[in-house]
Design an enzyme around this catalytic site. Sequence first.
Site, mmCIF file in Angstrom:
data_model
loop_
_atom_site.group_PDB
_atom_site.id
_atom_site.type_symbol
_atom_site.label_atom_id
_atom_site.label_comp_id
_atom_site.label_asym_id
_atom_site.label_seq_id
_atom_site.Cartn_x
_atom_site.Cartn_y
_atom_site.Cartn_z
ATOM 1 C CG HIS A 208 -0.150 0.195 2.332
ATOM 2 N ND1 HIS A 208 0.391 1.285 2.555
ATOM 3 C CD2 HIS A 208 -0.686 -0.455 3.454
ATOM 4 C CE1 HIS A 208 0.926 1.323 4.426
ATOM 5 N NE2 HIS A 208 0.899 0.157 4.647
ATOM 6 C CG ASP A 329 2.225 -20.528 12.705
ATOM 7 O OD1 ASP A 329 2.597 -20.547 13.943
ATOM 8 O OD2 ASP A 329 3.286 -21.590 12.347
ATOM 9 C CB SER A 344 2.876 -2.914 5.702
ATOM 10 O OG SER A 344 1.733 -2.165 5.849
#
Length: 388
Positions: A208, A329, A344
């Site tokens: 992003h 997990d 990110s």
Amino acid sequence: MKISMKPFWKQGNKRRLLRALRLFTVSVGTTAVCMLLSLSFLKLDSPPTALEASVFNGGKEFSAQKEESAPAAASTASPGEVIPLGTVFGIKLFTDGVIVASLSDIYTETGVCCPAAEAGIEPGDYLLQANGQDIPDNTALARAIGQSGGEPITFQVRREQEIFETQVTPVFGEGSFKTGMWVRDSAAGIGTLTFYDPASGLFAGLGHGICDMDTSGVMALKSGEPAPITLSGIVKGEENSPGQLRGYFSSDQPLGSLLQNKDTGVYGTLDNPPEGETVEILPREEIHCGPVQLLVTLDESGPQPYDAEILQILDLEQKTKNLVVQVTDPRLLQATGGIVQGMSGCPLLQDGKLAGAVTHVFTEDPTTGYGICAQTMWEESQICSVSK
């Protein structure tokens, strides 16, 4: 008016309707968090910075029910091969012009006013010149206003694709000349590198764009650099309280150069290209719901694989927010609570290929967030390769 649904049910489509409703809930009924903000709002561990979050407002519900995988489509040729990374890195970005983050009133002896607003300047505008002189940073702008003596200043302004001029007359208030503009010229923070493309020599990260916190717009890049980061801790994510990787810039020596800051991520070059085996990029149409591996860096040991799952496939034609991903997990859930700021760009591997990257976290459920298709990031990197 009452509409009968009986013919629809008789066709055996009840199941498809429920799936459509769930997909609609995910598409428009979630709250996501942008993981990278401007320098002024980053909280750091000492010298430099660890991220803070800006909220993208949507609805308040998210159904984590799984969507069954569609039948496998015919195999499509991979668009390319890249080295998946998952390495944390620091980002320093300087804007092309000074961005107007917000406007405020000024109290003077004659009343209250905002000269910038009166001249038509809006938040999100970029100030390029003052009286014909370039404005490279906040200091240059402050100097131009301070030395104006209250005389009008002709600003060259960029608003999206339009460039125009307007005159702002500073007023004297609270001991100095002011225009009523809060401005910003840089951003910094921590993110994750998604892949390196040996063919083009470019990296892609974040998934992003680096956005201005006040305007939510992707910041126009003048220059920038990836920088080495030392991680110093983890703030675990909780419901309505996004977590974060904490760290600081560990060297003044950059790792390379940033070339582009786009809504799909950041792209640039590395002085020392990483080594590793290449994997194919999974074509968009072959991504499916089910298990994936998430490459994450939590400490000095570097990227490690963790289990996750693609719960939903959204609109693959849009550039961002293509996937809904959930961390499964136990090790990663114990360490981070799920997806945290700084993750990110973490690569998503499916069927031995690079499927995408994690981009946002849902504030109401830190185990879950959005992802972007790797093919989209790779295609954007090819455009950068042509223009570099």
